[in-house]
Motif scaffolding. Structure first.
Motif, PDB file in Angstrom:
ATOM      1  N   ALA A   1       0.834  -1.202   0.000  1.00 37.08           N
ATOM      2  CA  ALA A   1       0.000   0.000   0.000  1.00 37.08           C
ATOM      3  C   ALA A   1       0.869   1.253   0.000  1.00 37.08           C
ATOM      4  N   SER A   2       0.317   2.347  -0.500  1.00 31.09           N
ATOM      5  CA  SER A   2       1.025   3.626  -0.562  1.00 31.09           C
ATOM      6  C   SER A   2       0.064   4.752  -0.216  1.00 31.09           C
ATOM      7  N   VAL A   3       0.635   5.885   0.201  1.00 29.28           N
ATOM      8  CA  VAL A   3      -0.148   7.092   0.423  1.00 29.28           C
ATOM      9  C   VAL A   3       0.564   8.248  -0.273  1.00 29.28           C
ATOM     10  N   PHE A   4      -0.201   9.046  -1.021  1.00 34.07           N
ATOM     11  CA  PHE A   4       0.353  10.166  -1.779  1.00 34.07           C
ATOM     12  C   PHE A   4      -0.272  11.482  -1.324  1.00 34.07           C
ATOM     13  N   ALA A   5       0.537  12.531  -1.346  1.00 39.95           N
ATOM     14  CA  ALA A   5       0.066  13.909  -1.215  1.00 39.95           C
ATOM     15  C   ALA A   5       0.523  14.656  -2.462  1.00 39.95           C
ATOM     16  N   LEU A   6       0.047  15.882  -2.617  1.00 38.23           N
ATOM     17  CA  LEU A   6       0.415  16.677  -3.787  1.00 38.23           C
ATOM     18  C   LEU A   6       1.879  17.095  -3.734  1.00 38.23           C
ATOM     19  N   SER A   7       2.526  17.063  -4.898  1.00 42.03           N
ATOM     20  CA  SER A   7       3.911  17.521  -4.981  1.00 42.03           C
ATOM     21  C   SER A   7       3.947  19.034  -5.164  1.00 42.03           C
ATOM     22  N   GLN A   8       5.101  19.633  -4.901  1.00 41.29           N
ATOM     23  CA  GLN A   8       5.242  21.075  -5.082  1.00 41.29           C
ATOM     24  C   GLN A   8       5.105  21.459  -6.547  1.00 41.29           C
ATOM     25  N   ARG A   9       5.565  20.583  -7.437  1.00 37.19           N
ATOM     26  CA  ARG A   9       5.419  20.849  -8.877  1.00 37.19           C
ATOM     27  C   ARG A   9       3.941  20.919  -9.249  1.00 37.19           C
TER      28      ARG A   9
ATOM     29  N   VAL B   1      -1.488  14.242   7.595  1.00 39.42           N
ATOM     30  CA  VAL B   1      -2.533  13.226   7.737  1.00 39.42           C
ATOM     31  C   VAL B   1      -2.131  11.956   6.996  1.00 39.42           C
ATOM     32  N   GLY B   2      -1.415  12.114   5.863  1.00 42.00           N
ATOM     33  CA  GLY B   2      -0.941  10.945   5.130  1.00 42.00           C
ATOM     34  C   GLY B   2       0.001  10.095   5.952  1.00 42.00           C
ATOM     35  N   ASP B   3       0.833  10.738   6.754  1.00 42.43           N
ATOM     36  CA  ASP B   3       1.765  10.001   7.609  1.00 42.43           C
ATOM     37  C   ASP B   3       1.015   9.179   8.653  1.00 42.43           C
TER      38      ASP B   3
ATOM     39  N   VAL C   1       5.277   8.931   3.063  1.00 42.63           N
ATOM     40  CA  VAL C   1       4.269   9.505   2.180  1.00 42.63           C
ATOM     41  C   VAL C   1       4.957  10.002   0.910  1.00 42.63           C
ATOM     42  N   GLU C   2       4.453   9.576  -0.241  1.00 35.26           N
ATOM     43  CA  GLU C   2       5.007  10.013  -1.518  1.00 35.26           C
ATOM     44  C   GLU C   2       4.245  11.241  -2.004  1.00 35.26           C
ATOM     45  N   GLN C   3       4.865  11.973  -2.929  1.00 36.44           N
ATOM     46  CA  GLN C   3       4.217  13.165  -3.463  1.00 36.44           C
ATOM     47  C   GLN C   3       4.248  13.144  -4.985  1.00 36.44           C
TER      48      GLN C   3
ATOM     49  N   SER D   1      -5.584  16.803   1.204  1.00 36.00           N
ATOM     50  CA  SER D   1      -6.023  15.770   0.259  1.00 36.00           C
ATOM     51  C   SER D   1      -4.957  14.699   0.127  1.00 36.00           C
ATOM     52  N   ILE D   2      -5.371  13.443   0.247  1.00 36.39           N
ATOM     53  CA  ILE D   2      -4.433  12.334   0.076  1.00 36.39           C
ATOM     54  C   ILE D   2      -5.031  11.293  -0.857  1.00 36.39           C
ATOM     55  N   LEU D   3      -4.153  10.543  -1.500  1.00 35.56           N
ATOM     56  CA  LEU D   3      -4.555   9.432  -2.358  1.00 35.56           C
ATOM     57  C   LEU D   3      -3.982   8.157  -1.759  1.00 35.56           C
ATOM     58  N   VAL D   4      -4.847   7.197  -1.470  1.00 30.23           N
ATOM     59  CA  VAL D   4      -4.435   5.929  -0.867  1.00 30.23           C
ATOM     60  C   VAL D   4      -4.467   4.846  -1.931  1.00 30.23           C
TER      61      VAL D   4
END
Length: 446
Positions: A243-251, A305-307, A324-326, A339-342
């Motif tokens: 499993a992974s959790v993503f947040a928005l990247s700065q780009r 929250v992703g963490d 947490v990846e971005q 906002s997170i993507l699981v």
């Protein structure tokens, strides 16, 4: 043969070729009813030229498709739940096809074509938009908690990825991502709704597609405090898992900031939700600064929250990455909603596909995600919520379960959860500081 005869022969061949037209077939059709629109998908043998127009008294939608013949039985479509009363068709101008939708009510039509993908060929798509349904889905009022006048619930919007014409990834045994994530989203909603001070909303509660930008718009209309998009990962080989959790990247944030500032309708846009800051009356520099600050705060909160969510997912599932990846996912580009993507696992991995099919495993994932949500909001409750009122009045005694992993110590957990070793020992009735891998203990979440 003379030059003239050769020329005449060539002209004859060209004229004959021009007179022969290779028909494109309408091979099949599918219907995807949603709360505020219905999507009709026509499977075509190739890309086509088409036009649509609406008629009234009675309401009808006419679709004219050039150089096309009908090779499907449109009478077999299930029209229940849609604004379509009947579908008729007939040849037109010799080579063309006219399809007429007899409607139950007035709709706003939209059409476009889709290129072939792994599952489907060329498609002509018609969206029949119910504007009354759109109005019913306008911004909702804050949900007030029972028995606590003026204290609102924390709103969590849960987004099941894909849907309808978009099945998402497909597992080795044919499991479709869109089906798995909808079941998981429903389970997560049930868990959230069962907790005092929380209310969950789904972006979709059926097998239909919602545009990526529309999903974030729905979260804004619901005054969401948190947006969670649920997916199942896939890879070209079956080996990757976890499993992974993503947040928005700065780009992704930079491109979204530019997009917001370039929009003409900024006068009605707010940052900070209902009652927040309007950008419409600010000059370009100030609007850019405010939006950048809001986006940065949103990303920081998303990673936070992703963490919490990732940490709890690690207790019930294997993790693909430890942090947490971005990335620049479109559904994460809200400037004022964490906002997170699981990614619940790799559906392309046979074992994880089997796990994701399991209702019991989906329940474990839903509870783990909830524990992460709860821990985050107990630490940082949104102003005006029942959670914030409880914390301010010393009524916040929430705990979460945690399974000891390699390298964990009570002192590490105390720092992580902003508590003390003594408090953890008291809650768990521990006589020593020793813990073992796999042991489940309770930890204060505030």
């Amino acid at each position: 043969m003379s030059v003239a005869r050769v020329f005449l022969a060539l002209m004859s061949v060209l004229l004959m070729a021009a007179g022969v037209r290779a028909d494109t077939a309408l091979n099949s059709a599918r219907l995807w009813p949603a709360p505020d629109h219905t999507r009709l998908v026509l499977d075509m043998g190739d890309s086509v030229e088409h036009s649509i127009f609406a008629l009234k008294n009675p309401d009808r939608l006419v679709i004219d498709i050039e150089n096309t013949k009908l090779s499907a039985n449109l009478d077999g479509l299930d029209l229940s739940g849609s604004p379509i009363r009947r579908i008729r068709s007939a040849p037109r101008n010799g080579d063309d096809l006219r399809v007429v939708l007899d409607l139950k009510s007035e709709i706003k039509p939209r059409s476009f074509q889709l290129e072939p993908n792994e599952q489907y060929g060329h498609r002509l798509v018609l969206d029949l938009i119910d504007e009354d349904g759109l109005r019913r889905n306008e911004a909702s009022q804050p949900v007030l908690s029972d028995n606590h006048d003026g204290k609102r619930d924390v709103i969590v919007v849960i987004d099941a990825g894909h849907g309808g014409e978009d099945p998402g990834a497909t597992g080795p045994s044919g499991t479709r991502e869109k089906d798995v994530v909808l079941k998981l989203a429903r389970k997560l909603k049930a868990v959230v709704d069962s907790k005092p001070g929380y209310k969950a909303r789904l972006t979709r509660n059926g097998d239909y597609y919602i545009g990526l930008r529309e999903r974030t718009l729905l979260a804004r209309k619901q005054n969401a405090d948190l947006f969670i998009s649920v997916h199942a990962d896939a890879f070209r080989t079956s080996k990757p898992r976890g499993a992974s959790v993503f947040a928005l990247s700065q780009r992704g944030a930079t491109s979204e900031t530019a997009r917001w500032l370039a929009r003409n309708e900024n006068s009605s846009d707010l940052i900070g939700g209902v009652g927040g800051v309007s950008l419409g009356d600010k000059n370009e520099v100030l609007a850019g600064v405010l939006l950048d600050l809001s986006m940065t705060a949103s990303i920081n909160a998303s990673v936070g929250v992703g963490d919490y969510v990732l940490r709890n997912l690690g207790q019930v599932a294997r993790l693909h990455k430890s942090g947490v990846e971005q990335a620049a996912f479109v559904v994460l580009k809200s400037p004022d909603i964490p906002s997170i993507l699981v990614e619940a696992g790799f559906i392309s991995n046979p074992q994880e596909e089997k796990n994701l099919q399991s209702s019991a495993y989906q329940g474990k994932l839903a509870n783990a995600i909830w524990e992460g949500i709860s821990a985050y909001f107990n630490d940082t409750p949104p102003p005006g919520t029942l959670l914030a009122w409880k914390k301010r009045n010393g009524q916040d005694n929430s705990v979460a379960s945690y399974r000891i992993q390699r390298g964990d110590t009570l002192s590490d957990l105390a720092r992580r959860y902003s508590t003390t070793v003594r408090r953890i020992k008291e809650i768990n009735n521990l006589s020593s500081d020793q813990v073992v891998i796999g042991q489940t203990i309770a930890v204060p979440t505030s």
